[in-house]
Design a protein around this motif. Structure first.
Motif, short mmCIF file in Angstrom:
data_model
loop_
_atom_site.label_atom_id
_atom_site.label_comp_id
_atom_site.label_asym_id
_atom_site.label_seq_id
_atom_site.Cartn_x
_atom_site.Cartn_y
_atom_site.Cartn_z
N LEU A 160 0.86 -1.18 0.00
CA LEU A 160 0.00 0.00 0.00
C LEU A 160 0.89 1.23 0.00
N THR A 161 0.65 2.16 -0.92
CA THR A 161 1.38 3.43 -0.89
C THR A 161 0.41 4.56 -0.63
N LEU A 162 0.84 5.53 0.15
CA LEU A 162 0.07 6.74 0.43
C LEU A 162 0.81 7.93 -0.17
N VAL A 163 0.14 8.64 -1.06
CA VAL A 163 0.75 9.73 -1.82
C VAL A 163 0.40 11.05 -1.17
N ASP A 164 1.40 11.80 -0.76
CA ASP A 164 1.16 13.10 -0.14
C ASP A 164 2.47 13.88 -0.10
N THR A 165 2.75 14.63 -1.13
CA THR A 165 3.96 15.45 -1.19
C THR A 165 3.76 16.60 -2.17
N PRO A 166 4.30 17.77 -1.87
CA PRO A 166 4.29 18.84 -2.86
C PRO A 166 5.19 18.54 -4.04
N GLY A 167 6.03 17.51 -3.90
CA GLY A 167 6.94 17.12 -4.98
C GLY A 167 8.26 16.63 -4.44
N ALA A 168 9.13 16.26 -5.33
CA ALA A 168 10.46 15.83 -4.92
C ALA A 168 11.27 17.05 -4.48
N ALA A 169 12.09 16.87 -3.46
CA ALA A 169 13.01 17.94 -3.06
C ALA A 169 13.89 18.31 -4.25
N ASN A 170 14.02 19.61 -4.51
CA ASN A 170 14.76 20.03 -5.70
C ASN A 170 15.87 21.02 -5.38
N ASP A 171 16.35 21.00 -4.13
CA ASP A 171 17.45 21.88 -3.78
C ASP A 171 18.77 21.27 -4.26
#
Length: 445
Positions: A330-341
């Motif tokens: 089971l995966t739960l998706v909740d992120t504004p996106g991948a870290a891009n620093d």
């Protein structure tokens, strides 16, 4: 302080009905071992007299909790728990018998490394151990290691670090370099606590809780039935949003339920794994195995922050392990996106995201995904399983954030809400586009 309980004391505390395996034949006898190390025979005789053991490992079958397991228990009092040819004989026999019985392998390690009195004949036992571990992985059997004090050298680099789940006792000395051969410097790096912080083991366990913890892990790792995980019920909003911007605001609301709440509500109990085994930990991703109605389901859950490379690698590790053991995910998706620093790029963001895409795409077990909040671009999509995606009413999934889309189009901040509407990112839009299977309700799952 070092825990110097003997191998048999550990076995007595952990396993019921322990039956020791017969020792493999000793083979030809050579005075003072394969390289004629002066006094080696006498050193072995003293070790036998002191410990009551004939070698540095004790191997046998017993029940830990409700699960029968093969135990490989090191006796540090026998020449520092060192690995020699006869040690390799016993470990190989233990793995072979575990595959015959279809039982998990539990290694309780306390070793200073390879036995120098046997030269390269001792060091090459690491090849034998690695080969046996590989055969056991291919057979779909779990391997759990417990790192005692010390766990160094080849014992750490094979049975310890190579296990599916790696636990450690508090304060244990853990590292490839032993205490007498390390360069001067920061010795705190060679501890279980440091290895945990670096993503190289899963948990530090108080000795008093070790029997229960091992029993829980073995129950989880052997408790799948192969059926897909049902998507969890919604815990927040009950109605889908009217507009795209409403969807964004609902997903970003501070009071919206997060991954921890979903995992607590969905599972009866669970155990987390930790770290990517490459030196990193991302607290914004939670992975592990849970029991639901007596059946094991693996989980990889984003917790609302930008996912870092270590988080993607940990999730990929979880999916690959679950797939090998036949455990649905089971995966739960909740992120504004991948870290891009800049740091994320140096840590290999692209390759880490690729690992998750590949792990889910190549999984033979079913993977179920639920979008519970923000679904921000590729960093979110990597956690989502095509064909088995659901969404909560207070979630959205978008090719990019509304703010980024407006910036790309050279529009001002006042245009962000309208841009969100044009992106068709609402949960009901995902269903209409064929991206999501449906919107879960409070009675789903």
């Amino acid at each position: 302080m070092a825990d110097r309980r003997s191998a048999r004391e550990f076995v007595a505390e952990l396993a019921a009905g322990f039956t020791e395996l017969p020792a493999p034949p000793a083979g030809s006898s050579v005075v003072d071992g394969p390289i004629g190390w002066p006094g080696y025979d006498e050193a072995r005789a003293r070790a036998e007299e002191r410990t009551g053991e004939r070698e540095s490992v004790l191997c046998g079958v017993g029940r830990i909790g409700a699960v029968e397991a093969m135990l490989i228990v090191f006796e540090f009092g026998f020449l520092g728990g060192s690995l020699g040819r006869r040690t390799g004989d016993r470990i190989e026999a233990a793995f072979t018998e575990a595959r015959r019985r279809r039982t998990p392998v539990v290694s309780l390690i306390a070793t200073g490394g390879s036995r120098m009195q046997e030269g390269m004949a001792a060091l090459t036992q690491l090849h034998r151990i690695a080969g046996q571990a590989a055969l056991t992985r291919a057979a779909g059997l779990p391997q759990v290691s417990v790192l005692r004090d010390p766990t160094t050298g080849g014992g750490w680099a094979t049975l310890g670090a190579g296990a599916d789940v790696t636990l450690a006792l508090p304060g244990a000395q853990v590292g490839f370099a032993g205490a007498r051969v390390r360069p001067p410097g920061d010795f705190s790096a060679y501890t279980a606590e440091s290895q945990l912080a670096s993503g190289l083991l899963d948990r530090i366990v108080d000795p008093a809780h070790l029997p229960e913890t091992l029993g829980r892990w073995l129950t989880l790792l052997t408790g799948a039935d192969g059926r897909p995980a049902e998507p969890p019920a919604a815990l927040g909003a009950t109605e889908p949003p009217a507009t795209g911007w409403d969807a964004v605001l609902a997903a970003r609301a501070p009071e919206r339920p997060r991954a921890d709440a979903y995992l607590t509500h969905y599972f009866d109990w669970c155990e987390d794994i930790s770290g990517d085994r490459c030196g990193g930990v991302d607290d914004g991703v939670r992975c592990g195995f849970g029991s639901r109605g007596g059946v094991t389901i693996a989980y990889a859950a984003q917790r609302g922050s930008a996912t870092r490379p270590a988080g993607f690698r940990t999730a990929a590790r979880l999916v690959r392990l679950a797939d090998r053991l036949g455990i649905p995910v089971l995966t739960l998706v909740d992120t504004p996106g991948a870290a891009n620093d800049a740091a994320a790029e140096r840590e290999g963001a692209g390759s880490a995201i690729a690992e998750v895409f590949a792990a889910i795409a190549g999984a033979s077990v079913p993977v179920t995904s639920l979008v519970i909040g923000e679904g921000g671009s590729g960093g979110a999509l990597a956690f989502a399983a095509p064909g088995r995606i659901w969404a909560t009413p207070d979630s959205f999934f978008s090719v990019t954030s509304p703010e980024a889309a407006a910036a790309i189009l050279k529009r001002g901040p006042e245009e962000v809400p309208a841009t969100a509407n044009r992106l068709h990112l609402r949960p009901q839009d995902l269903v209409e586009l064929g991206i999501a299977e449906g919107i879960v309700t409070r009675t789903s799952g």
